[in-house]
Write a protein that holds these residues in place. Structure first.
Motif, PDB file in Angstrom:
ATOM      1  N   HIS A 228     -13.400   8.154  22.394  1.00  0.00           N
ATOM      2  CA  HIS A 228     -13.704   7.750  21.024  1.00  0.00           C
ATOM      3  C   HIS A 228     -13.657   6.237  20.904  1.00  0.00           C
ATOM      4  N   GLY A 229     -12.669   5.611  21.524  1.00  0.00           N
ATOM      5  CA  GLY A 229     -12.602   4.160  21.577  1.00  0.00           C
ATOM      6  C   GLY A 229     -11.801   3.491  20.481  1.00  0.00           C
ATOM      7  N   ASP A 230     -11.471   4.228  19.395  1.00  0.00           N
ATOM      8  CA  ASP A 230     -10.692   3.652  18.291  1.00  0.00           C
ATOM      9  C   ASP A 230      -9.978   4.791  17.567  1.00  0.00           C
ATOM     10  N   PHE A 231      -9.203   5.557  18.337  1.00  0.00           N
ATOM     11  CA  PHE A 231      -8.620   6.808  17.838  1.00  0.00           C
ATOM     12  C   PHE A 231      -7.299   6.520  17.124  1.00  0.00           C
ATOM     13  N   TYR A 232      -7.421   6.140  15.873  1.00  0.00           N
ATOM     14  CA  TYR A 232      -6.251   5.790  15.061  1.00  0.00           C
ATOM     15  C   TYR A 232      -6.456   6.319  13.643  1.00  0.00           C
ATOM     16  N   PRO A 233      -5.448   6.256  12.760  1.00  0.00           N
ATOM     17  CA  PRO A 233      -5.553   6.909  11.454  1.00  0.00           C
ATOM     18  C   PRO A 233      -6.725   6.480  10.586  1.00  0.00           C
ATOM     19  N   GLY A 242      -9.452  20.587   7.110  1.00  0.00           N
ATOM     20  CA  GLY A 242      -8.612  20.049   8.174  1.00  0.00           C
ATOM     21  C   GLY A 242      -9.067  18.660   8.582  1.00  0.00           C
ATOM     22  N   PRO A 243      -8.384  18.030   9.543  1.00  0.00           N
ATOM     23  CA  PRO A 243      -8.749  16.672   9.949  1.00  0.00           C
ATOM     24  C   PRO A 243     -10.137  16.612  10.587  1.00  0.00           C
ATOM     25  N   ARG A 244     -10.842  15.539  10.287  1.00  0.00           N
ATOM     26  CA  ARG A 244     -12.134  15.274  10.899  1.00  0.00           C
ATOM     27  C   ARG A 244     -12.135  13.851  11.457  1.00  0.00           C
ATOM     28  N   VAL A 245     -12.938  13.608  12.477  1.00  0.00           N
ATOM     29  CA  VAL A 245     -12.955  12.330  13.183  1.00  0.00           C
ATOM     30  C   VAL A 245     -14.268  11.617  12.874  1.00  0.00           C
ATOM     31  N   ILE A 246     -14.191  10.326  12.591  1.00  0.00           N
ATOM     32  CA  ILE A 246     -15.374   9.538  12.242  1.00  0.00           C
ATOM     33  C   ILE A 246     -15.402   8.247  13.071  1.00  0.00           C
ATOM     34  N   ASP A 247     -16.448   7.478  12.878  1.00  0.00           N
ATOM     35  CA  ASP A 247     -16.575   6.102  13.358  1.00  0.00           C
ATOM     36  C   ASP A 247     -16.400   5.931  14.874  1.00  0.00           C
ATOM     37  N   VAL A 262      -3.811   4.266  22.420  1.00  0.00           N
ATOM     38  CA  VAL A 262      -4.014   3.815  21.042  1.00  0.00           C
ATOM     39  C   VAL A 262      -3.331   4.779  20.076  1.00  0.00           C
ATOM     40  N   LEU A 263      -3.520   6.064  20.285  1.00  0.00           N
ATOM     41  CA  LEU A 263      -2.873   7.061  19.431  1.00  0.00           C
ATOM     42  C   LEU A 263      -1.358   6.907  19.454  1.00  0.00           C
ATOM     43  N   ARG A 264      -0.778   6.763  20.634  1.00  0.00           N
ATOM     44  CA  ARG A 264       0.681   6.648  20.759  1.00  0.00           C
ATOM     45  C   ARG A 264       1.203   5.451  19.963  1.00  0.00           C
TER      46      ARG A 264
END
Length: 334
Positions: A228-233, A242-247, A262-264
Motif C-alpha cells: 500500500h505504501g502509506d498504511f496508517y490511520p 467495517g474498515p476500508r482502505v483508500i489512497d 509503518v503500521l507498527r
C-alpha cells in the motif's frame, strides 16, 4: 495544469464529468464539495440526481503537480496513474480484497483524474491518536486485508507503473533524509515546545544517519510484493460495513516489512502498541527486525519531519518514541 478542476465551481466540475461521459446530460449535479482533507490529491464528492429522480454520489480525484496539503512541495502527477493500476491489479488478483477498497469506475489518464465509488460519509481513523480507541476487531480486519495484499505477487514488467519510482523518491526524501537534515528539516517546536532541541541531537547523530541511509536503500529496492505504501490511520475509513482502505498512490512493488513497520509506528502513536498483530499473515521470508526498523524510521519521520500528526503526546513521550525509533533503526541496519 490543463484540465485542472476548479473545486469551487460545481458547474465546471459537472461539465468536466459530462465531457468524459461520466455523467449524462440528464444528470443534475446537486453539490460538489471536498471529501476529507486530501493530503496528496484534490478529492471531491459529487452528488447528483438522475432523470428518474434517483440520488447518486461518487468521488472525483485529481493528482495535481504538488502536494495538496503542502502546495509548496512538488509531487509527480502520475501518482494518479499508479493508484489506478493499484486498484486494477488488486481487482484482477483478489476480488475479495478489492471489496475492502472503493471501486475504480473510470480514469482520464491525460487529466490525471479518477472517478471512484463513494463509500459514504465515512470518517478516517485519525481520531485514534486522541480519545477514540482503535478496536481490536477493526484492527484485525485491517491486518487481514494487509496480509492478503502482501500475498499478491506481480511482475513489474506487466505492471511497470507499480514500480512507482517517482513517488518513492519523494517519500524517501521525507522518510529517510529530511527529518535529520539540519538544512531542510522543519522547526518542530511548533508541534511540541522543546522538541527542536531534542531534534538537533538526532540530526547530529552520524550513526543514526548512516543507518537511515541503509534502510532507505532497502526501501528503494524493487520487489514483487504489492504494498500500500502509506498504511496508517489517515488511509483507513470507518464505514458501516467495517474498515476500508483508500489512497494507494504511494503503493509499489517492494518489501512487505515497510507496510508493517509503518503500521507498527502508528499503533504506538495511538497508544495501541500492545495490540495483537496475529491477524496479519506474513509472507514467506518476512523479517520482523526489518519491519521494526521501518517502524523506527516512521516514528522519527512523523516526529521530526514535515508530515506531523495530531498527537496529544507531551515532550517526554515524544522523546521516548524517538529513542525507541533510533534503537530499532540501528538494530535493523546492523
Amino acid at each position: 495544469m490543463d484540465d485542472a478542476l476548479v473545486p469551487d465551481d460545481p458547474e465546471a466540475v459537472a461539465e468536466a464529468l459530462r465531457r468524459r461521459g461520466w455523467l449524462t446530460e440528464d444528470d443534475r449535479v446537486r453539490s460538489v464539495g471536498r471529501a476529507g482533507e486530501g493530503n496528496m490529491n484534490l478529492v471531491l464528492r459529487v452528488r447528483w440526481r438522475d432523470a428518474r429522480g434517483a440520488e447518486h454520489s461518487a468521488i472525483l480525484k485529481q493528482a495535481r503537480p504538488w502536494v495538496e496539503k503542502y502546495p509548496e512541495i512538488p509531487a509527480p502527477p502520475d501518482r494518479l496513474l499508479v493508484e489506478a493500476d493499484f486498484y486494477r491489479a488488486v481487482a484482477a488478483s483478489d476480488p475479495a480484497l478489492a471489496a475492502g477498497m472503493p471501486a475504480l469506475r473510470a480514469v482520464d489518464e491525460e487529466a490525471r483524474l479518477a472517478w471512484l465509488e463513494d463509500l459514504g460519509e465515512a470518517a478516517d481513523y485519525l481520531p485514534c491518536y486522541g480519545s477514540q480507541a482503535l478496536p481490536q476487531t477493526e484492527l484485525d480486519a485491517l491486518l487481514r486485508w494487509l496480509g492478503a495484499l502482501h500475498r499478491i505477487r506481480l511482475d513489474a514488467a506487466t505492471w511497470p507503473r507499480l514500480r512507482n519510482r517517482a513517488m518513492r523518491a519523494l517519500n524517501h526524501a521525507h522518510l529517510f533524509a529530511i527529518p535529520l537534515d539540519p538544512e531542510q528539516a522543519p522547526d518542530v517546536d511548533a508541534a511540541c515546545p522543546g522538541l527542536q532541541a531534542v531534534a538537533e541531537g538526532y540530526r547530529q547523530d552520524g550513526a543514526l544517519r548512516t543507518a537511515m541511509e541503509l534502510l532507505g536503500a532497502r526501501y528503494l529496492e524493487d520487489g514483487s510484493t504489492l504494498l500500500h505504501g502509506d498504511f496508517y490511520p489517515g488511509s483507513w475509513l470507518r464505514t458501516a460495513a467495517g474498515p476500508r482502505v483508500i489512497d494507494p498512490e504511494f503503493g509499489f512493488l517492494g518489501c512487505p516489512e515497510f507496510d508493517v513497520g509503518v503500521l507498527r509506528a502508528h499503533l504506538d502513536f495511538a497508544g495501541a502498541a500492545d495490540r495483537s498483530l496475529d491477524a496479519y499473515a506474513p509472507p514467506v521470508g518476512f523479517d520482523p527486525v526489518l519491519a521494526e526498523g521501518f517502524a523506527g524510521v516512521e516514528r522519527i519521520r512523523r516526529l521530526l519531519g514535515v508530515a506531523q500528526l495530531p498527537l496529544e503526546a507531551d515532550l517526554a513521550q515524544r522523546r521516548a518514541w524517538l529513542e525507541q525509533g533510533r534503537a530499532a533503526v540501528l538494530a535493523a541496519a546492523a
